[in-house]
Write an enzyme that holds these catalytic residues in place. Structure first.
Site: not given
Length: 321
Positions: A150-152, A174, A306
């Site tokens: 997720s994200s990073s 994601y 986010h």
């Protein structure tokens, strides 16, 4: 709003158990999240940590999922956020690797040449070493190793698929950005990074993005230039990719970064957009199918910010386990 999103992404710490340096996979406790000493897997130039979850009924030739946390997070916190993986590991015979970055606000390095280069000595090198160790230690099926984040963690999933395409069969991540989008940035965290990429300011053609991917993993000596889908005329067979993004994400710009990821992997796999499937896998989601849907799909989440909830069951279907 931004601070709240980052806190949600970090999650809360799961209960962990330390472990002595294991001489074999049989020495690693089952049904608990266990910290594995770094000396177990060898190369660790960026001092990553590792937690592992394996079910008690794990049998021969299991699958492996490498699950990557977001900034300000950790392996244990990501395990807490994706507990369904632990429940599903029992009937589906897989183990989950939850590494932790302790650098740059706990973000994965997706900016430096060392991490954006195969065997360059960055985070990607350590993560590859962890995957190879687990594959050997548990006698896992090397064709059933997968990555999610997720994200990073999504950003690093795209990087790992580029730097070590031979280690992974599929990606599901994601709220990320294309592999190489942060190249040259002074850091990879919201605090240290050049925000041009996160803000959607890095735009390329699909072919240009594909060249970024190919440049991260030079072919080993003797490996010829393959032809055909998935090999990108470079000899590597790249993993299939599904990527998720919320259209209300103003932390990592949805409108451009989601599109740029799809352009990148569409060019790598030589597939183009064919159709949308609405309310799949749930109300408010749109599944974007490229080609026949076996190499690349995207999921756009309407009204979601986010933090897109992990869809572990859909991930496993994509992984084929």
């Amino acid at each position: 709003m931004l601070f709240k999103s980052l806190v949600l992404l970090a999650g809360t710490a799961a209960v962990t158990h330390g472990a002595p340096s294991p001489s074999s996979a049989n020495d690693i406790p089952r049904d608990v999240l266990t910290q594995i000493p770094s000396g177990s897997w060898g190369t660790n130039p960026t001092n990553l940590l590792l937690h592992l979850y394996a079910p008690s009924n794990l049998t021969a030739r299991p699958s492996i999922i490498l699950a990557l946390h977001g900034c300000f997070g950790s392996g244990p916190s990501h395990a807490e956020m994706t507990q369904a993986f632990q429940t599903l590991s029992t009937p589906h015979n897989f183990l989950v690797l939850y590494p932790s970055s302790i650098n740059d606000n706990n973000c994965w390095d997706v900016a430096s040449p060392s991490s954006l280069t195969r065997d360059g000595g960055g985070d990607s090198t350590t993560l590859a070493a962890i995957v190879r160790w687990a594959t050997t230690a548990f006698h896992a099926d090397p064709k059933k190793v997968f990555i999610t984040g997720s994200s990073s963690g999504c950003m690093m999933s795209n990087v790992m698929a580029s730097t070590y395409p031979d280690l992974f069969s599929a990606v599901s991540c994601y709220s990320g950005v294309p592999a190489g989008c942060l190249a040259g940035s002074p850091g990879s965290s919201p605090i240290s990074a050049d925000q041009t990429c996160a803000n959607g300011g890095i735009r390329k053609t699909g072919d240009e993005w594909a060249e970024v991917v190919r440049g991260m993993a030079p072919l080993p000596e003797g490996k010829g230039k393959g032809k055909g889908k998935g090999k990108s005329n470079r000899g590597w067979k790249y993993p299939k990719v599904q990527t998720w993004h919320g259209d209300n994400d103003f932390f990592v710009n949805y409108f451009h970064n989601f599109e740029e990821q799809l352009k990148q992997w569409g060019a790598i796999h030589e597939v183009e957009f064919t159709r949308n499937e609405t309310n799949v896998p749930a109300a408010g989601y749109t599944k974007m199918v490229f080609g026949d849907g076996t190499k690349l799909v995207g999921y756009s989440a309407s009204g979601v910010g986010h933090v897109v909830p992990q869809h572990e069951v859909v991930d496993l279907e994509w992984f084929g386990i």
